[in-house]
Design a protein around this motif. Structure first.
Motif, short mmCIF file in Angstrom:
data_model
loop_
_atom_site.label_atom_id
_atom_site.label_comp_id
_atom_site.label_asym_id
_atom_site.label_seq_id
_atom_site.Cartn_x
_atom_site.Cartn_y
_atom_site.Cartn_z
N ILE A 154 -4.25 -1.08 1.16
CA ILE A 154 -4.46 -2.13 2.17
C ILE A 154 -3.13 -2.52 2.82
CG2 ILE A 154 -5.17 -4.54 2.46
CD1 ILE A 154 -7.33 -3.96 0.30
N GLY A 155 -2.04 -2.47 2.06
CA GLY A 155 -0.72 -2.73 2.64
C GLY A 155 -0.38 -1.75 3.74
N ASP A 156 -0.89 -0.53 3.64
CA ASP A 156 -0.64 0.46 4.69
C ASP A 156 -1.43 0.13 5.96
OD1 ASP A 156 1.03 1.92 2.96
OD2 ASP A 156 -0.72 2.89 2.07
N ILE A 157 -2.62 -0.39 5.79
CA ILE A 157 -3.40 -0.85 6.95
C ILE A 157 -2.65 -1.98 7.65
CG2 ILE A 157 -5.60 -1.84 7.70
CD1 ILE A 157 -6.86 -0.59 5.18
N GLN A 158 -2.09 -2.89 6.87
CA GLN A 158 -1.31 -3.99 7.45
C GLN A 158 -0.11 -3.45 8.22
OE1 GLN A 158 -0.43 -6.13 3.88
NE2 GLN A 158 -2.36 -7.25 3.86
N GLY A 159 0.54 -2.41 7.68
CA GLY A 159 1.67 -1.81 8.38
C GLY A 159 1.26 -1.20 9.70
N ALA A 160 0.14 -0.48 9.71
CA ALA A 160 -0.36 0.11 10.95
C ALA A 160 -0.69 -0.97 11.97
CB ALA A 160 -1.59 0.96 10.65
N ARG A 161 -1.35 -2.01 11.52
CA ARG A 161 -1.73 -3.09 12.44
C ARG A 161 -0.48 -3.75 13.04
NH1 ARG A 161 -5.55 -0.96 13.01
NH2 ARG A 161 -7.60 -1.21 12.06
N ALA A 162 0.54 -3.95 12.22
CA ALA A 162 1.77 -4.59 12.70
C ALA A 162 2.45 -3.75 13.78
CB ALA A 162 2.72 -4.83 11.54
N ALA A 163 2.21 -2.44 13.77
CA ALA A 163 2.82 -1.54 14.74
C ALA A 163 1.91 -1.26 15.93
CB ALA A 163 3.20 -0.23 14.08
N GLY A 164 0.68 -1.76 15.89
CA GLY A 164 -0.28 -1.41 16.92
C GLY A 164 -0.71 0.04 16.84
N ALA A 165 -0.65 0.62 15.62
CA ALA A 165 -0.99 2.02 15.41
C ALA A 165 -2.40 2.16 14.84
CB ALA A 165 0.02 2.67 14.45
N VAL A 166 -2.96 3.33 14.99
CA VAL A 166 -4.25 3.65 14.37
C VAL A 166 -4.05 3.74 12.86
CG1 VAL A 166 -6.09 5.36 14.19
CG2 VAL A 166 -5.06 4.87 16.41
N ALA A 167 -4.88 3.05 12.11
CA ALA A 167 -4.81 3.07 10.65
C ALA A 167 -5.76 4.13 10.12
CB ALA A 167 -5.17 1.70 10.08
N VAL A 168 -5.19 5.16 9.51
CA VAL A 168 -5.98 6.20 8.86
C VAL A 168 -5.77 6.05 7.36
CG1 VAL A 168 -6.32 8.68 8.55
CG2 VAL A 168 -5.74 7.77 10.82
N SER A 169 -6.85 5.88 6.62
CA SER A 169 -6.76 5.68 5.18
C SER A 169 -7.31 6.89 4.44
CB SER A 169 -7.55 4.43 4.76
OG SER A 169 -6.99 3.27 5.34
N VAL A 170 -6.66 7.21 3.33
CA VAL A 170 -7.15 8.25 2.44
C VAL A 170 -7.50 7.61 1.10
CG1 VAL A 170 -6.05 10.26 3.48
CG2 VAL A 170 -4.73 8.84 1.93
N ALA A 171 -8.64 8.01 0.56
CA ALA A 171 -9.14 7.38 -0.66
C ALA A 171 -8.62 8.12 -1.89
CB ALA A 171 -10.66 7.37 -0.65
N THR A 172 -7.30 8.31 -1.95
CA THR A 172 -6.66 9.02 -3.05
C THR A 172 -5.84 8.10 -3.94
OG1 THR A 172 -4.96 9.65 -1.43
CG2 THR A 172 -6.60 11.31 -1.99
N GLY A 173 -5.80 6.82 -3.61
CA GLY A 173 -5.01 5.86 -4.37
C GLY A 173 -5.89 4.88 -5.12
N PRO A 174 -5.36 3.69 -5.42
CA PRO A 174 -6.09 2.73 -6.24
C PRO A 174 -7.18 1.96 -5.50
CG PRO A 174 -3.96 1.83 -5.61
CD PRO A 174 -3.98 3.26 -5.13
N ILE A 175 -7.25 2.08 -4.18
CA ILE A 175 -8.21 1.32 -3.38
C ILE A 175 -9.37 2.23 -2.99
CG2 ILE A 175 -8.50 -0.21 -1.41
CD1 ILE A 175 -6.36 -1.14 -3.39
N SER A 176 -10.59 1.79 -3.23
CA SER A 176 -11.75 2.62 -2.95
C SER A 176 -11.96 2.77 -1.45
CB SER A 176 -13.01 2.01 -3.56
OG SER A 176 -13.37 0.82 -2.88
N ALA A 177 -12.71 3.81 -1.08
CA ALA A 177 -13.04 4.02 0.33
C ALA A 177 -13.76 2.82 0.91
CB ALA A 177 -13.88 5.28 0.48
N ALA A 178 -14.67 2.22 0.13
CA ALA A 178 -15.41 1.06 0.61
C ALA A 178 -14.47 -0.12 0.86
CB ALA A 178 -16.49 0.68 -0.39
N ASP A 179 -13.52 -0.33 -0.04
CA ASP A 179 -12.60 -1.45 0.12
C ASP A 179 -11.62 -1.21 1.27
OD1 ASP A 179 -13.79 -2.90 -1.89
OD2 ASP A 179 -12.32 -2.35 -3.43
N LEU A 180 -11.22 0.03 1.48
CA LEU A 180 -10.37 0.35 2.63
C LEU A 180 -11.12 0.06 3.93
CD1 LEU A 180 -8.86 3.66 1.26
CD2 LEU A 180 -7.55 1.59 1.75
N ALA A 181 -12.38 0.46 3.98
CA ALA A 181 -13.18 0.19 5.17
C ALA A 181 -13.35 -1.30 5.39
CB ALA A 181 -14.54 0.89 5.06
N ALA A 182 -13.60 -2.03 4.31
CA ALA A 182 -13.78 -3.48 4.42
C ALA A 182 -12.51 -4.17 4.87
CB ALA A 182 -14.24 -4.05 3.07
#
Length: 205
Positions: A154-182
């Motif tokens: 989720i911290g990576d999503i915050q980084g993308a948002r702060a840059a005005g960039a597209v946030a692409v998440s991969v479900a390979t870490g501790p955060i589930s795909a559902a939680d990344l989407a949420a």
């Protein structure tokens, strides 16, 4: 079509590399040399935030800075060789370079240790920025004109948002795909093997 120069940023831990074996080994050695109990099994389930956020669980406040320094000293010996690239990492870099783009890695990890991982695995970004976490990642992404940031947290999503960039998440870490989407990411991929096809669609959009 995208007309501006393509620059894509990536997180490191659990996005490009499976850092759990190396971090586990380093935490275990840190526990041994300091005499402080550390549950390394638990620590590797919380990867993403800065090291000090983990150390605060095991060390008193006055010892955290020294423990962090010792960990980073131990890291090259104990963490680099056991750490593999995650599936699709090399192909994701190649997909960007083959399309005339630039690759950057922006990570909360200490930069010199991040570079050791990338060199060991033959992953060659054009730019590496260490010690950036959450929205602060956006500063580096914006400085280098990144239009996409790929991460597992989720911290990576915050980084993308702060840059005005597209946030692409991969479900390979501790955060589930559902939680990344949420959390509001723009797209969730199972892992980086899906990135080249996504990139083609993004560039054609």
């Amino acid at each position: 079509m995208i007309t501006a120069p393509l620059t894509v940023g990536f997180d490191l831990d659990m996005t490009l590399i499976d850092s759990r074996p190396g971090i586990h080994a380093t935490m275990t050695e840190l526990s041994r040399v300091t005499g402080r109990y550390i549950d390394a099994d638990a620590a590797v389930t919380r990867l993403g935030p800065p090291l000090e956020e983990e150390l605060v669980r095991w060390f008193p406040a006055e010892d955290i800075a020294a423990a962090g320094d010792r960990y980073r000293e131990l890291y090259p010996e104990f963490a680099i060789k056991p750490t593999p690239a995650l599936p699709g990492a090399a192909e994701a870099f190649a997909a960007i370079h083959d399309r005339g783009g630039k690759v950057m890695v922006v990570t909360a990890k200490y930069g010199p240790n991040a570079a050791l991982h990338l060199d060991h695995l033959g992953l060659a970004p054009d730019v590496l920025v260490g010690w950036h976490w959450g929205p602060k990642k956006g500063e580096a992404l914006r400085e280098h004109g990144a239009s996409v940031y790929v991460g597992d947290h989720i911290g990576d999503i915050q980084g993308a948002r702060a840059a005005g960039a597209v946030a692409v998440s991969v479900a390979t870490g501790p955060i589930s795909a559902a939680d990344l989407a949420a959390a509001g990411t723009d797209v969730v991929l199972t892992d980086l093997r899906g990135f080249p096809a996504w990139l083609d669609g993004y560039l054609a959009a």
